[in-house]
Design an enzyme around this catalytic site. Structure first.
Site, mmCIF file in Angstrom:
data_model
loop_
_atom_site.group_PDB
_atom_site.id
_atom_site.type_symbol
_atom_site.label_atom_id
_atom_site.label_comp_id
_atom_site.label_asym_id
_atom_site.label_seq_id
_atom_site.Cartn_x
_atom_site.Cartn_y
_atom_site.Cartn_z
ATOM 1 N N LYS A 168 46.631 39.644 46.313
ATOM 2 C CA LYS A 168 46.087 38.317 45.967
ATOM 3 C C LYS A 168 46.963 37.149 46.463
ATOM 4 O O LYS A 168 46.448 36.076 46.754
ATOM 5 C CB LYS A 168 45.876 38.207 44.456
ATOM 6 C CG LYS A 168 44.643 38.948 43.963
ATOM 7 C CD LYS A 168 44.521 38.858 42.471
ATOM 8 C CE LYS A 168 43.196 38.256 42.089
ATOM 9 N NZ LYS A 168 42.940 38.213 40.657
ATOM 10 N N ASP A 178 38.077 33.332 39.959
ATOM 11 C CA ASP A 178 38.406 33.753 38.586
ATOM 12 C C ASP A 178 38.184 32.611 37.590
ATOM 13 O O ASP A 178 37.793 32.851 36.451
ATOM 14 C CB ASP A 178 39.872 34.222 38.499
ATOM 15 C CG ASP A 178 40.048 35.632 39.048
ATOM 16 O OD1 ASP A 178 39.064 36.380 39.120
ATOM 17 O OD2 ASP A 178 41.191 35.968 39.430
#
Ligand code: NAP
Length: 282
Positions: free
Chosen positions: A70, A106
């Protein structure tokens, strides 16, 4: 049906076998009759750069990124959204004429179940890792007035203030007072996650410090509900688990790749079906 024209989407991680994303993405792609398939992609860290180059060559349109890529994927992107920069992590990548572009969905996922509730003013976030960064950014977007982050290592937590100087930091020993003034508590630690299902980041006594109606939001989605959420519900709090966040971040990514609305309820239902099977099999 996979044919000679089917395009690839997927999720890159290492390991990746645990990922729930293929289930919900493929359910949506089937319903939309979109000529795509979404696959798990086990990419060892040392191979990330090479895979990104190869994926351009085979006309892959986009992919999700999970642990451990990520942060490291950011060095390979030609464009990074402001939101991903503030979190310091990318979970969704798509192809542009200039190269790979990245963002982080997210926050959208985390915010989705809160949209229909009154805005919490004082938020207590337990843990200060990767997920907490998305939650802090979400709280800032929501306009929460006080954002407390509680962690074991204040020196480590201090790095969060580089991105968000307005947040306040505290260690676990000072938690009780914060709980008594909180409108929402968010568990961003893995405490209570399968197989440690009897664990909880808060004790029953600490749950009793929360006001009736306070929101307890646990990012964990296995088991459902967690011990924390069971106690919170028994104590008169509103509980939210991690499913909405998982579905919401996936739906936002798929919308971005396809450029059209996606069947989010179907994505949720397909995910819940798999989670329930897992819960039953222990
Ligand atoms: P992470 O980066 O490893 O961060 C975990 C945080 O929890 C760290 O701050 C860590 O503190 C703290 N922590 C871990 N064990 C602890 C303990 N026993 N006592 C106190 N603090 C503890 O993990 P993450 O990616 O943020 O994920 C956190 C949780 O959120 C996981 O359960 C994950 O499954 C869940 N999650 C859910 C979604 C969703 O879509 N629903 C998305 C992302 C994450 P130290 O730094 O001191 O070790």
């Amino acid at each position: 049906m996979i044919t000679g024209t089917t395009k690839i989407l997927g999720v890159m991680g290492y390991p990746i076998e645990h990922s729930m994303s293929p289930v919900m993405h493929n359910a949506a792609l089937r319903q939309l009759q979109a000529d795509y398939v979404y696959v798990p992609l086990a990419v060892p860290p040392a191979d990330l750069a090479g895979v990104l180059t190869s994926f351009r060559a085979i006309d892959c349109r986009g992919f999700n990124v999970t642990i451990p890529h990520k942060q490291t994927v950011m060095a390979h992107l030609s464009e990074i959204s402001e939101v991903a920069r503030s979190i310091g992590a990318v979970n969704t990548v798509w192809l542009t004429e200039q190269g790979w572009a990245g963002t982080n969905t997210d926050i959208v996922g985390w915010l989705s179940p809160l949209r229909s509730l009154p805005r919490p003013q004082t938020v207590v976030i337990l843990g200060g890792g990767g997920a907490a960064r998305a939650v802090i950014a979400g709280c800032v977007q929501l306009g929460c007035q006080e954002i407390w982050v509680v962690g074991r290592d204040l020196t480590k937590l201090a790095a969060l203030q580089t991105s968000w100087p307005q947040i306040k930091l505290q260690d676990w020993s000072q938690l009780d007072y914060l709980l008594s003034v909180a409108d929402m508590v968010v568990n961003c630690t893995p405490i209570g996650m399968f197989p440690q299902i009897e664990d909880s980041p808060l004790s029953v006594q600490q749950i009793e410090l929360l006001r009736v109606g306070a929101i307890v939001y646990d990012l964990i989605y296995t088991p459902r509900p967690t011990k924390l959420l069971q106690m919170a519900e028994a104590g008169g709090c509103q509980s939210i688990d991690g499913v909405d966040m998982l579905v919401g971040q996936g739906a936002a990514a798929l919308e971005l790749w396809l450029g059209q609305p996606v069947p989010i309820e179907l994505m949720r239902a397909s995910l819940l079906e798999v989670l329930e099977k897992k819960d039953r099999s222990g």
